[in-house]
Scaffold this active site. Sequence first.
Site, PDB file in Angstrom:
ATOM      1  N   ILE A 161     -78.891 -35.134  90.263  1.00 48.78           N
ATOM      2  CA  ILE A 161     -80.018 -35.641  89.491  1.00 48.78           C
ATOM      3  C   ILE A 161     -80.730 -34.450  88.847  1.00 48.78           C
ATOM      4  O   ILE A 161     -80.553 -33.312  89.266  1.00 48.78           O
ATOM      5  CB  ILE A 161     -81.011 -36.468  90.346  1.00 48.78           C
ATOM      6  CG1 ILE A 161     -81.528 -35.657  91.543  1.00 48.78           C
ATOM      7  CG2 ILE A 161     -80.377 -37.751  90.824  1.00 48.78           C
ATOM      8  CD1 ILE A 161     -82.548 -36.416  92.399  1.00 48.78           C
ATOM      9  N   ASP A 162     -81.515 -34.736  87.823  1.00 51.95           N
ATOM     10  CA  ASP A 162     -82.179 -33.681  87.055  1.00 51.95           C
ATOM     11  C   ASP A 162     -83.077 -32.814  87.913  1.00 51.95           C
ATOM     12  O   ASP A 162     -83.610 -33.252  88.947  1.00 51.95           O
ATOM     13  CB  ASP A 162     -83.042 -34.294  85.949  1.00 51.95           C
ATOM     14  CG  ASP A 162     -82.219 -34.855  84.813  1.00 51.95           C
ATOM     15  OD1 ASP A 162     -81.065 -34.437  84.664  1.00 51.95           O
ATOM     16  OD2 ASP A 162     -82.755 -35.700  84.071  1.00 51.95           O
ATOM     17  N   LYS A 163     -83.312 -31.627  87.441  1.00 59.00           N
ATOM     18  CA  LYS A 163     -84.220 -30.687  88.102  1.00 59.00           C
ATOM     19  C   LYS A 163     -85.581 -31.331  88.375  1.00 59.00           C
ATOM     20  O   LYS A 163     -86.112 -31.234  89.483  1.00 59.00           O
ATOM     21  CB  LYS A 163     -84.395 -29.447  87.235  1.00 59.00           C
ATOM     22  CG  LYS A 163     -85.489 -28.502  87.703  1.00 59.00           C
ATOM     23  CD  LYS A 163     -85.720 -27.381  86.711  1.00 59.00           C
ATOM     24  CE  LYS A 163     -86.901 -26.507  87.129  1.00 59.00           C
ATOM     25  NZ  LYS A 163     -87.196 -25.452  86.118  1.00 59.00           N
TER      26      LYS A 163
END
Length: 356
Positions: A161-163
């Site tokens: 998942i995104d930062k």
Amino acid sequence: MQLPDAPEDEIEDLASADSDELYEHHRIQVDKGQALLRVDKFLMDRLPNVTRNKLQDAIKAESVRVNGKPTKASYKVKPLDVITVTLANPPRDTDVVPENIPLNIVYEDEELMMINKPAGMVVHPAYNNWSGTLVNGLVYYLQNLPTSRNGEIRPGLVHRIDKDTSGLLVIAKSEFAMTYLAKQFFDHSIERTYYAIVWGVPAQAKGTIVGHIGRSVKDRKVMAVYPEGDFGKPAVTHYEVLESFTYCSLIKCNLETGRTHQIRAHMKYMGHPLFNDATYGGDKILKGQQTGSYKAFVQNTFDLLPRQALHAKSLGFIHPTTQQFVFFESELPSDFVAALEKWRQYGEVLQNRIQS
């Protein structure tokens, strides 16, 4: 048996897109006795873990040069030619350095573990983020993790998942678990629920967004929706409005597919970007007047939640060894809760004004 790549879940794969500088990765001088051979075939024999398609893409991008000049795939190398391959990210050893990074482990057994990732933590080492990532912490915490999938160093990772997205990730602790879980992601049988705060209130309380997702032709850092299906990969997002606050809403999203930035791109396409999502235009006032106390309120809420309002809340799948369905759920993080409470209070104020 080689399994297909598991779809990446909100992949953070754009880290190197900020740099226009090129770095030399390979320099090869052709032997004196080399027979005439196409440059792509020549390089395939000499560069490990590089497919012909990747080489041809690099050649099209003029990243492969012969004697300092861009070349074509059909060029036949000659004795003493100097061939260089240059890419945007600097060359680096593929070893992942173990780091003692605290991990929020919500479950663990012999085959897998569940991590509740905080916002701000990069999942996988990449350009400008070689340390401090979840993977660095995993390598320190666990020994003998499955570290490679289709040639990519990915210790234990089945998805990402995104930062700046918080929430649950499943980590495989064995090759068997990696293969078993990856197959479920590939078959879209994993149950995934995200909570998000979006601008505006969708016209329908429940709905499904269907539209191919691919990299934008205008900005390669952004994913775009192609409803005609002429580009990108199929993507399906089911959403439900849980609460509305006149100018914003709390929604629940269930992913049928796992494309890069899927929820962020789909909600932008629908006209409801995620609150404070700078990449997709949600870091500006999109509903309500941009003046006075409301402007101050929104800025204050941005400060409380300095990232896109997205949290991977739950994850359900068939366990590799028990063959039973398991379900994990996480609490909303404090910054998300703080922003949500602000919008609830503001929504109550607006309703009182309307009623009076």
